[in-house]
Design a protein around this motif. Structure first.
Motif, PDB file in Angstrom:
ATOM      1  N   PHE A  27      -2.739 -34.712  30.658  1.00  0.00           N
ATOM      2  CA  PHE A  27      -2.696 -36.043  31.276  1.00  0.00           C
ATOM      3  C   PHE A  27      -2.339 -37.065  30.212  1.00  0.00           C
ATOM      4  CE2 PHE A  27      -5.111 -39.972  32.601  1.00  0.00           C
ATOM      5  CZ  PHE A  27      -4.239 -40.329  33.610  1.00  0.00           C
ATOM      6  N   LEU A  28      -1.241 -37.777  30.428  1.00  0.00           N
ATOM      7  CA  LEU A  28      -0.843 -38.838  29.498  1.00  0.00           C
ATOM      8  C   LEU A  28      -0.942 -40.184  30.203  1.00  0.00           C
ATOM      9  CD1 LEU A  28       2.267 -37.192  27.739  1.00  0.00           C
ATOM     10  CD2 LEU A  28      -0.031 -37.557  26.786  1.00  0.00           C
ATOM     11  N   ASP A  29      -2.012 -40.886  29.924  1.00  0.00           N
ATOM     12  CA  ASP A  29      -2.240 -42.198  30.530  1.00  0.00           C
ATOM     13  C   ASP A  29      -1.338 -43.211  29.824  1.00  0.00           C
ATOM     14  OD1 ASP A  29      -3.356 -43.956  32.262  1.00  0.00           O
ATOM     15  OD2 ASP A  29      -5.318 -44.056  31.291  1.00  0.00           O
ATOM     16  N   GLU A  30      -0.970 -44.267  30.526  1.00  0.00           N
ATOM     17  CA  GLU A  30      -0.121 -45.320  29.939  1.00  0.00           C
ATOM     18  C   GLU A  30       1.055 -44.703  29.184  1.00  0.00           C
ATOM     19  OE1 GLU A  30      -2.148 -48.992  28.509  1.00  0.00           O
ATOM     20  OE2 GLU A  30      -3.777 -47.567  28.170  1.00  0.00           O
ATOM     21  N   ILE A  31       1.720 -43.804  29.856  1.00  0.00           N
ATOM     22  CA  ILE A  31       2.789 -43.038  29.216  1.00  0.00           C
ATOM     23  C   ILE A  31       3.944 -43.954  28.791  1.00  0.00           C
ATOM     24  CG2 ILE A  31       3.890 -42.426  31.427  1.00  0.00           C
ATOM     25  CD1 ILE A  31       4.438 -39.652  30.236  1.00  0.00           C
ATOM     26  N   HIS A  32       4.062 -45.118  29.432  1.00  0.00           N
ATOM     27  CA  HIS A  32       5.134 -46.059  29.067  1.00  0.00           C
ATOM     28  C   HIS A  32       4.892 -46.702  27.701  1.00  0.00           C
ATOM     29  CE1 HIS A  32       1.999 -48.359  31.118  1.00  0.00           C
ATOM     30  NE2 HIS A  32       2.329 -49.349  30.315  1.00  0.00           N
ATOM     31  N   ARG A  33       3.717 -46.509  27.121  1.00  0.00           N
ATOM     32  CA  ARG A  33       3.433 -47.140  25.830  1.00  0.00           C
ATOM     33  C   ARG A  33       3.571 -46.177  24.645  1.00  0.00           C
ATOM     34  NH1 ARG A  33      -1.909 -50.406  26.223  1.00  0.00           N
ATOM     35  NH2 ARG A  33      -1.303 -50.923  24.100  1.00  0.00           N
ATOM     36  N   MET A  34       4.226 -45.055  24.886  1.00  0.00           N
ATOM     37  CA  MET A  34       4.446 -44.117  23.797  1.00  0.00           C
ATOM     38  C   MET A  34       5.597 -44.614  22.915  1.00  0.00           C
ATOM     39  SD  MET A  34       4.235 -40.168  24.857  1.00  0.00           S
ATOM     40  CE  MET A  34       5.856 -40.266  25.448  1.00  0.00           C
ATOM     41  N   SER A  35       5.610 -44.213  21.642  1.00  0.00           N
ATOM     42  CA  SER A  35       6.704 -44.642  20.765  1.00  0.00           C
ATOM     43  C   SER A  35       7.978 -43.896  21.147  1.00  0.00           C
ATOM     44  CB  SER A  35       6.351 -44.358  19.310  1.00  0.00           C
ATOM     45  OG  SER A  35       6.386 -42.963  19.088  1.00  0.00           O
ATOM     46  N   ARG A  36       9.123 -44.484  20.771  1.00  0.00           N
ATOM     47  CA  ARG A  36      10.408 -43.910  21.125  1.00  0.00           C
ATOM     48  C   ARG A  36      10.584 -42.465  20.607  1.00  0.00           C
ATOM     49  NH1 ARG A  36      15.242 -45.540  23.358  1.00  0.00           N
ATOM     50  NH2 ARG A  36      13.894 -46.507  24.891  1.00  0.00           N
ATOM     51  N   PRO A  37      10.303 -42.204  19.321  1.00  0.00           N
ATOM     52  CA  PRO A  37      10.493 -40.816  18.845  1.00  0.00           C
ATOM     53  C   PRO A  37       9.603 -39.809  19.590  1.00  0.00           C
ATOM     54  CG  PRO A  37      10.122 -42.314  16.996  1.00  0.00           C
ATOM     55  CD  PRO A  37       9.870 -43.099  18.234  1.00  0.00           C
ATOM     56  N   ALA A  38       8.387 -40.227  19.925  1.00  0.00           N
ATOM     57  CA  ALA A  38       7.491 -39.327  20.659  1.00  0.00           C
ATOM     58  C   ALA A  38       8.061 -39.075  22.049  1.00  0.00           C
ATOM     59  CB  ALA A  38       6.095 -39.920  20.747  1.00  0.00           C
ATOM     60  N   GLU A  39       8.591 -40.149  22.643  1.00  0.00           N
ATOM     61  CA  GLU A  39       9.184 -40.041  23.964  1.00  0.00           C
ATOM     62  C   GLU A  39      10.316 -39.022  23.979  1.00  0.00           C
ATOM     63  OE1 GLU A  39       9.217 -44.112  25.873  1.00  0.00           O
ATOM     64  OE2 GLU A  39      11.333 -43.554  25.630  1.00  0.00           O
ATOM     65  N   GLU A  40      11.162 -39.075  22.932  1.00  0.00           N
ATOM     66  CA  GLU A  40      12.291 -38.156  22.879  1.00  0.00           C
ATOM     67  C   GLU A  40      11.832 -36.710  22.705  1.00  0.00           C
ATOM     68  OE1 GLU A  40      14.908 -39.957  20.061  1.00  0.00           O
ATOM     69  OE2 GLU A  40      15.428 -41.523  21.526  1.00  0.00           O
ATOM     70  N   MET A  41      10.762 -36.552  21.938  1.00  0.00           N
ATOM     71  CA  MET A  41      10.223 -35.204  21.776  1.00  0.00           C
ATOM     72  C   MET A  41       9.683 -34.703  23.120  1.00  0.00           C
ATOM     73  SD  MET A  41       7.109 -33.957  19.385  1.00  0.00           S
ATOM     74  CE  MET A  41       8.024 -33.585  17.924  1.00  0.00           C
ATOM     75  N   LEU A  42       9.088 -35.637  23.868  1.00  0.00           N
ATOM     76  CA  LEU A  42       8.511 -35.257  25.155  1.00  0.00           C
ATOM     77  C   LEU A  42       9.584 -34.802  26.152  1.00  0.00           C
ATOM     78  CD1 LEU A  42       5.806 -35.054  26.692  1.00  0.00           C
ATOM     79  CD2 LEU A  42       6.174 -37.393  27.495  1.00  0.00           C
ATOM     80  N   TYR A  43      10.764 -35.500  26.152  1.00  0.00           N
ATOM     81  CA  TYR A  43      11.850 -35.083  27.062  1.00  0.00           C
ATOM     82  C   TYR A  43      12.105 -33.597  26.912  1.00  0.00           C
ATOM     83  CZ  TYR A  43      13.691 -39.927  26.814  1.00  0.00           C
ATOM     84  OH  TYR A  43      13.880 -41.265  26.828  1.00  0.00           O
TER      85      TYR A  43
END
Ligand code: ADP
Length: 334
Positions: A107-123
Motif C-alpha cells: 500500500f502506497l499512500d499519497e503516491i503522488h508525493r513520491m520523488s521523480r526517480p522513485a516514480e520511474e523505478m516504480l513504473y
C-alpha cells in the motif's frame, strides 16, 4: 487539531484500526468500487494469480487504507504499508520492492508525493516486476537488474489527476471514492457503536451523521466524542439532544462546520458584505494562513454550497447567510 480534520494523529490510528471493516462485505457504501474490486479479486483468485495493481483516489478518511487492508485479507496475502513522502530516494523504494514476497500487497499512500526517480523505478517494477539497482557512482556506476516476485501495488491519492499519466496507466484498476450519504454514515456509526458498546437512538445516529462531512473517519471521531460526553454525564442511552449537545461542546454545528469554517463565513458576510474578496485578505481577517483557509476550510464550504469561488474573489452564497442567521445586503438598493 480540528475535530473535523481529514488527517489523523498517531494515537488515533490505533483506535481507527479497531473499527476498520476487514472484509469487503462489511465495507459500507461505495457500491460501484466495491463491486468492481470484488470482481478483480475474485478473478485473480480463480486464475491463481496476483491481483492487478489498484489505484484508489478520493479525499482523506473515505476508506482507502481500509480497502488496501481488505485487498490483502481477501487475497490471503501479507500487507506492507508505506507512503509517497516516506520514499524520497529510489533506493528507499528499491529496498522495499526487493524485500516483497510473492503475492504481497504494497500500500502506497499519497503516491503522488513520491520523488521523480522513485516514480520511474516504480513504473518498471509495476510493469516488468524488475528493478535496476545502481551500484557505484559517476562513470563507474553500473546497474544490476533484479527480478521481483509478482506483487500488487495499491496506490492511494487524494486526486488521480495529480499522478503523471505513465504511472496512472500502470494500474489495472482505478476506483474513485466519493463522500458518503447520511444513510451510509449512519450505517458506519451503527457498526462502530456496536463495537464500542454504545447505545444511541435512531435520531442520535442521524444527528451525528449529518455533522460528519460525508466522511467515515469524522463520523467515528464524533462518535467517540459523544461517548466521552455520555460517560462523563453518566448517560447510558444517547438521544438526539444529547448527541447535539455533546457536539456543540466541541463546536461542530448542525452542518458539520467547525469554528474555522464559521469564522471564514462570518468574516465574508460581516466584514466584506458577502464578497467578492481575495483569499489572502479573507485569511488575514480570520487570522489564519492562506493555505489553511484554502485547503482546510474552503473545499467543504464550496461543496456545501456556502462559499463560491469567482475570478474576483470568494463570495458568500445565499445558504451561508441563512446558516449564520444573517440577512444579505439588498443589492437592488445600491
Ligand atoms: P483513508 O485511507 O481514505 O484516509 P481510512 O481507510 O483510514 O481512510 O478510513 C478512516 C476510518 O474510517 C477507518 O477507521 C475506517 O474504519 C473508517 N471507514 C472508512 N470507510 C469505511 C467504510 N466504507 N465502512 C466502514 N468504516 C469505514
Amino acid at each position: 487539531e480540528r475535530i473535523v480534520a481529514g488527517s489523523v494523529s498517531h494515537e488515533e490510528r490505533e483506535v481507527e484500526a479497531a473499527l476498520r471493516p476487514r472484509h469487503l462485505a462489511d465495507f459500507v457504501g461505495q457500491h460501484r468500487v466495491r463491486n468492481q474490486l470484488s470482481l478483480v479479486l475474485e478473478a485473480a483468485k480463480l486464475r491463481g494469480a496476483t491481483a492487478d495493481h489498484i489505484l484508489l483516489s478520493g479525499p482523506p478518511g473515505l476508506g482507502k487504507t481500509t480497502l488496501s487492508m481488505i485487498v490483502a485479507e481477501e487475497m490471503g496475502a501479507p500487507l506492507r504499508i508505506s507512503s509517497g513522502p516516506a520514499i524520497q530516494h529510489s533506493g528507499d523504494l528499491a529496498a522495499i520492492l526487493s524485500s516483497l514476497t510473492e503475492g504481497e500487497v504494497l500500500f502506497l499512500d499519497e503516491i503522488h508525493r513520491m520523488s521523480r526517480p522513485a516514480e520511474e523505478m516504480l513504473y518498471m517494477a509495476m510493469e516488468d516486476f524488475r528493478v535496476d539497482i545502481v551500484v557505484g557512482k559517476g562513470a563507474g556506476a553500473t546497474s544490476i537488474p533484479l527480478e521481483l516476485p509478482p506483487f500488487t501495488i495499491v496506490g492511494a491519492t487524494t486526486r488521480a489527476g495529480l499522478l503523471p499519466g505513465p504511472l496512472r496507466d500502470r494500474f489495472g484498476f482505478t476506483g474513485h471514492l466519493d463522500f458518503y450519504s447520511t444513510d451510509e454514515l449512519e450505517m458506519v456509526l451503527r457498526r462502530s457503536a456496536a463495537m464500542l458498546d454504545m447505545r444511541l437512538s435512531n435520531e442520535a445516529f442521524s444527528e451525528i451523521a449529518t455533522r460528519s462531512r460525508g466522511t467515515p473517519r469524522i463520523a467515528n471521531r464524533l462518535l467517540r466524542r459523544v461517548r466521552d460526553w455520555a460517560l462523563v454525564s453518566g448517560l447510558h442511552d444517547v438521544d438526539a439532544r444529547a448527541a447535539a449537545a455533546a457536539l456543540e461542546m466541541y463546536e461542530v454545528d448542525s452542518r458539520g462546520l467547525d469554528r474555522l469554517d464559521r469564522s471564514v463565513l462570518d468574516a465574508l458576510c460581516s466584514k466584506f458584505h458577502g464578497g467578492p474578496v481575495g483569499l489572502s485578505t479573507l485569511a488575514i481577517a480570520v487570522g489564519e494562513e492562506v493555505e489553511t483557509v484554502e485547503t482546510v476550510a474552503e473545499p467543504y464550504l464550496v461543496r456545501e454550497g456556502l462559499l463560491g469561488r469567482t475570478p474576483r474573489g470568494r463570495i458568500a452564497m445565499p445558504a451561508a447567510w441563512e446558516h449564520l442567521g444573517l440577512t444579505p445586503p439588498d443589492d437592488s438598493a445600491t
